[in-house]
Design a protein around this motif. Structure first.
Motif, PDB file in Angstrom:
ATOM      1  N   LEU A 268      49.533 -22.495 -16.828  1.00  0.00           N
ATOM      2  CA  LEU A 268      48.220 -21.468 -16.803  1.00  0.00           C
ATOM      3  C   LEU A 268      47.122 -22.425 -17.293  1.00  0.00           C
ATOM      4  O   LEU A 268      46.013 -21.748 -16.789  1.00  0.00           O
ATOM      5  CB  LEU A 268      48.958 -21.300 -18.518  1.00  0.00           C
ATOM      6  N   ARG A 269      47.176 -23.599 -17.395  1.00  0.00           N
ATOM      7  CA  ARG A 269      45.728 -24.370 -17.262  1.00  0.00           C
ATOM      8  C   ARG A 269      45.119 -24.132 -15.858  1.00  0.00           C
ATOM      9  O   ARG A 269      43.976 -24.670 -15.901  1.00  0.00           O
ATOM     10  CB  ARG A 269      46.376 -25.278 -17.612  1.00  0.00           C
ATOM     11  N   SER A 270      46.038 -23.921 -15.711  1.00  0.00           N
ATOM     12  CA  SER A 270      45.142 -23.735 -13.986  1.00  0.00           C
ATOM     13  C   SER A 270      45.058 -23.067 -12.984  1.00  0.00           C
ATOM     14  O   SER A 270      43.687 -22.735 -12.319  1.00  0.00           O
ATOM     15  CB  SER A 270      46.607 -24.327 -12.509  1.00  0.00           C
ATOM     16  N   MET A 271      45.619 -21.994 -13.597  1.00  0.00           N
ATOM     17  CA  MET A 271      45.075 -20.381 -13.643  1.00  0.00           C
ATOM     18  C   MET A 271      43.813 -20.198 -13.947  1.00  0.00           C
ATOM     19  O   MET A 271      42.559 -19.799 -13.942  1.00  0.00           O
ATOM     20  CB  MET A 271      45.732 -19.461 -14.245  1.00  0.00           C
ATOM     21  N   VAL A 272      43.824 -20.631 -15.646  1.00  0.00           N
ATOM     22  CA  VAL A 272      41.767 -20.740 -15.784  1.00  0.00           C
ATOM     23  C   VAL A 272      41.021 -21.937 -15.368  1.00  0.00           C
ATOM     24  O   VAL A 272      39.998 -20.812 -15.364  1.00  0.00           O
ATOM     25  CB  VAL A 272      42.361 -21.203 -17.747  1.00  0.00           C
ATOM     26  N   ASN A 273      41.468 -23.189 -14.694  1.00  0.00           N
ATOM     27  CA  ASN A 273      40.481 -23.830 -15.068  1.00  0.00           C
ATOM     28  C   ASN A 273      40.151 -23.536 -12.808  1.00  0.00           C
ATOM     29  O   ASN A 273      38.837 -23.885 -12.650  1.00  0.00           O
ATOM     30  CB  ASN A 273      41.262 -25.194 -14.472  1.00  0.00           C
TER      31      ASN A 273
ATOM     32  N   PHE B  91      37.214 -21.065 -14.423  1.00  0.00           N
ATOM     33  CA  PHE B  91      36.566 -21.677 -15.377  1.00  0.00           C
ATOM     34  C   PHE B  91      36.420 -22.991 -15.195  1.00  0.00           C
ATOM     35  O   PHE B  91      37.509 -23.933 -16.265  1.00  0.00           O
ATOM     36  CB  PHE B  91      36.336 -21.053 -16.489  1.00  0.00           C
ATOM     37  N   PRO B  92      36.704 -24.054 -14.240  1.00  0.00           N
ATOM     38  CA  PRO B  92      37.243 -25.634 -13.559  1.00  0.00           C
ATOM     39  C   PRO B  92      36.656 -26.130 -15.275  1.00  0.00           C
ATOM     40  O   PRO B  92      37.120 -26.953 -14.965  1.00  0.00           O
ATOM     41  CB  PRO B  92      35.576 -25.587 -12.461  1.00  0.00           C
ATOM     42  N   GLU B  93      35.438 -26.349 -16.267  1.00  0.00           N
ATOM     43  CA  GLU B  93      34.949 -26.614 -16.778  1.00  0.00           C
ATOM     44  C   GLU B  93      36.156 -26.631 -18.532  1.00  0.00           C
ATOM     45  O   GLU B  93      35.569 -27.374 -19.435  1.00  0.00           O
ATOM     46  CB  GLU B  93      33.302 -26.871 -16.721  1.00  0.00           C
ATOM     47  N   ALA B  94      36.331 -25.687 -18.394  1.00  0.00           N
ATOM     48  CA  ALA B  94      37.038 -24.970 -19.311  1.00  0.00           C
ATOM     49  C   ALA B  94      38.407 -26.206 -20.087  1.00  0.00           C
ATOM     50  O   ALA B  94      39.076 -26.304 -19.520  1.00  0.00           O
ATOM     51  CB  ALA B  94      37.711 -23.842 -19.368  1.00  0.00           C
ATOM     52  N   ASN B  95      37.989 -26.088 -21.096  1.00  0.00           N
ATOM     53  CA  ASN B  95      39.809 -27.194 -21.658  1.00  0.00           C
ATOM     54  C   ASN B  95      39.965 -25.658 -22.443  1.00  0.00           C
ATOM     55  O   ASN B  95      39.755 -25.686 -23.045  1.00  0.00           O
ATOM     56  CB  ASN B  95      38.642 -27.810 -23.358  1.00  0.00           C
ATOM     57  N   VAL B  96      41.806 -26.756 -21.562  1.00  0.00           N
ATOM     58  CA  VAL B  96      42.702 -25.804 -21.988  1.00  0.00           C
ATOM     59  C   VAL B  96      43.912 -26.022 -22.704  1.00  0.00           C
ATOM     60  O   VAL B  96      44.216 -26.967 -23.042  1.00  0.00           O
ATOM     61  CB  VAL B  96      43.536 -24.900 -21.078  1.00  0.00           C
TER      62      VAL B  96
ATOM     63  N   LYS C 216      57.029 -16.245 -31.647  1.00  0.00           N
ATOM     64  CA  LYS C 216      57.281 -14.871 -30.745  1.00  0.00           C
ATOM     65  C   LYS C 216      56.314 -14.892 -29.469  1.00  0.00           C
ATOM     66  O   LYS C 216      56.802 -14.305 -28.879  1.00  0.00           O
ATOM     67  CB  LYS C 216      57.098 -13.688 -31.762  1.00  0.00           C
ATOM     68  N   THR C 217      55.593 -15.900 -30.028  1.00  0.00           N
ATOM     69  CA  THR C 217      54.585 -15.811 -28.624  1.00  0.00           C
ATOM     70  C   THR C 217      53.943 -17.273 -28.346  1.00  0.00           C
ATOM     71  O   THR C 217      54.734 -18.221 -28.753  1.00  0.00           O
ATOM     72  CB  THR C 217      53.176 -15.136 -28.955  1.00  0.00           C
ATOM     73  N   CYS C 218      53.405 -17.562 -27.033  1.00  0.00           N
ATOM     74  CA  CYS C 218      53.069 -18.913 -26.628  1.00  0.00           C
ATOM     75  C   CYS C 218      51.798 -18.641 -26.781  1.00  0.00           C
ATOM     76  O   CYS C 218      50.826 -17.672 -26.503  1.00  0.00           O
ATOM     77  CB  CYS C 218      52.651 -19.019 -24.714  1.00  0.00           C
ATOM     78  N   ASN C 219      50.421 -19.772 -27.102  1.00  0.00           N
ATOM     79  CA  ASN C 219      48.796 -19.721 -27.825  1.00  0.00           C
ATOM     80  C   ASN C 219      48.794 -20.614 -27.988  1.00  0.00           C
ATOM     81  O   ASN C 219      48.925 -21.585 -27.292  1.00  0.00           O
ATOM     82  CB  ASN C 219      48.941 -19.473 -29.716  1.00  0.00           C
ATOM     83  N   PHE C 220      47.882 -20.310 -26.527  1.00  0.00           N
ATOM     84  CA  PHE C 220      46.758 -21.136 -25.529  1.00  0.00           C
ATOM     85  C   PHE C 220      45.455 -20.910 -26.674  1.00  0.00           C
ATOM     86  O   PHE C 220      45.149 -19.601 -26.650  1.00  0.00           O
ATOM     87  CB  PHE C 220      46.863 -20.806 -24.348  1.00  0.00           C
ATOM     88  N   LYS C 221      44.453 -21.643 -26.813  1.00  0.00           N
ATOM     89  CA  LYS C 221      42.642 -20.978 -26.855  1.00  0.00           C
ATOM     90  C   LYS C 221      42.029 -22.248 -25.590  1.00  0.00           C
ATOM     91  O   LYS C 221      42.306 -23.206 -24.877  1.00  0.00           O
ATOM     92  CB  LYS C 221      43.033 -22.400 -28.405  1.00  0.00           C
ATOM     93  N   MET C 222      40.880 -21.600 -25.494  1.00  0.00           N
ATOM     94  CA  MET C 222      40.423 -22.198 -24.188  1.00  0.00           C
ATOM     95  C   MET C 222      39.223 -22.204 -24.328  1.00  0.00           C
ATOM     96  O   MET C 222      38.360 -21.459 -25.087  1.00  0.00           O
ATOM     97  CB  MET C 222      40.738 -21.417 -22.411  1.00  0.00           C
ATOM     98  N   ASP C 223      38.056 -23.349 -24.338  1.00  0.00           N
ATOM     99  CA  ASP C 223      37.015 -23.585 -24.498  1.00  0.00           C
ATOM    100  C   ASP C 223      35.898 -23.177 -23.229  1.00  0.00           C
ATOM    101  O   ASP C 223      36.241 -24.241 -22.388  1.00  0.00           O
ATOM    102  CB  ASP C 223      36.740 -24.441 -25.018  1.00  0.00           C
ATOM    103  N   LEU C 224      35.266 -23.097 -23.111  1.00  0.00           N
ATOM    104  CA  LEU C 224      34.742 -22.074 -21.458  1.00  0.00           C
ATOM    105  C   LEU C 224      33.247 -22.407 -21.988  1.00  0.00           C
ATOM    106  O   LEU C 224      32.838 -23.284 -22.614  1.00  0.00           O
ATOM    107  CB  LEU C 224      34.593 -20.654 -21.453  1.00  0.00           C
TER     108      LEU C 224
END
Length: 231
Positions: A198-203, A206-211, A223-231
């Motif tokens: 997932l991080r690779s998809m985001v990055n 958004f290359p500079e994003a922190n996931v 009941k879910t996987c939760n992620f936060k991304m700082d763009l």
């Protein structure tokens, strides 16, 4: 084979298939009335569709007291049974299990390779989708990149939802893990690879994003996987 034919027969009804998808997307248990309201059908028709899905073990039901007196209400949720249809028969889940156990038998080096390949495929998923849509990454704005990310998650069957925390932070949930059965047996390793994927998809977008992963489906509490991304 008889069970396979029964599954295909039950899911051949468009409304019933949509109800099954609707249940897949829900975090909470659902009732007959929830389905009746969502699809604008009579509760008796909704109950029939749910009974058919329960007959083939795609969902399960239980009764729950409302605390308001009267009869207990019936609630429905997904079963733990995984349905895979292949003609002729194929067992790719067994192959995945064998391949994973072989890889992990190499210890730290195998785990590292597992995560690196996960990252590679996450990146390829985005690149291939951009190619299919005739898009160039450098031409996309933030909202267009998010649209690509959401479409990629939908294609992978993640049943994701995204919501903005502020102008630069977005949280997203993965309600369905396509690796869930493997993660039950190899919890930390599969979930770690999934996070890399997932991080690779985001990055890629958004290359500079922190996931950051907040929690994952394999925890009994979530009941879910939760992620936060700082763009």
């Amino acid at each position: 084979m008889n069970h396979t034919l029964k599954i295909t027969s039950v899911l051949s009804d468009p409304t019933r298939f949509q109800i099954y998808q609707f249940i897949n997307e829900q975090l909470e248990d659902i009732t007959v009335q929830d389905v009746a309201t969502k699809f604008n059908i009579h509760p008796n028709v909704a109950r029939l569709h749910l009974s058919k899905l329960e007959e083939i073990h795609l969902i399960v039901s239980e009764t729950r007291k409302t605390g308001k007196g009267g009869r207990p209400s019936k609630i429905y949720h997904l079963s733990e049974e995984v349905v895979q249809l292949h003609f002729p028969y194929r067992d790719y889940q067994l192959l995945a299990k064998i391949a994973l156990e072989t890889l992990l038998s190499f210890g730290a080096a195998g785990i590292k390779a597992f995560c690196e390949v996960g990252s590679k495929y996450g990146k390829e998923m985005i690149i291939n989708l951009l190619f299919q849509r005739g898009k160039r990454l450098e031409d996309l704005n933030k909202d267009e990149k998010l649209t690509i990310l959401k479409e990629a998650c939908a294609n992978l069957g993640f049943y994701s939802s995204f919501h903005a925390v502020d102008e630069s932070t977005i949280e997203f949930d993965v309600k369905n893990c396509p690796f869930r059965e493997l993660s039950i047996q190899n919890n930390s390793n599969v979930c770690t690879m999934h996070a890399f994927f997932l991080r690779s998809m985001v990055n890629t977008l958004f290359p500079e994003a922190n996931v950051v992963e907040l929690n994952h489906l394999s925890d009994c509490k979530h009941k879910t996987c939760n992620f936060k991304m700082d763009l």
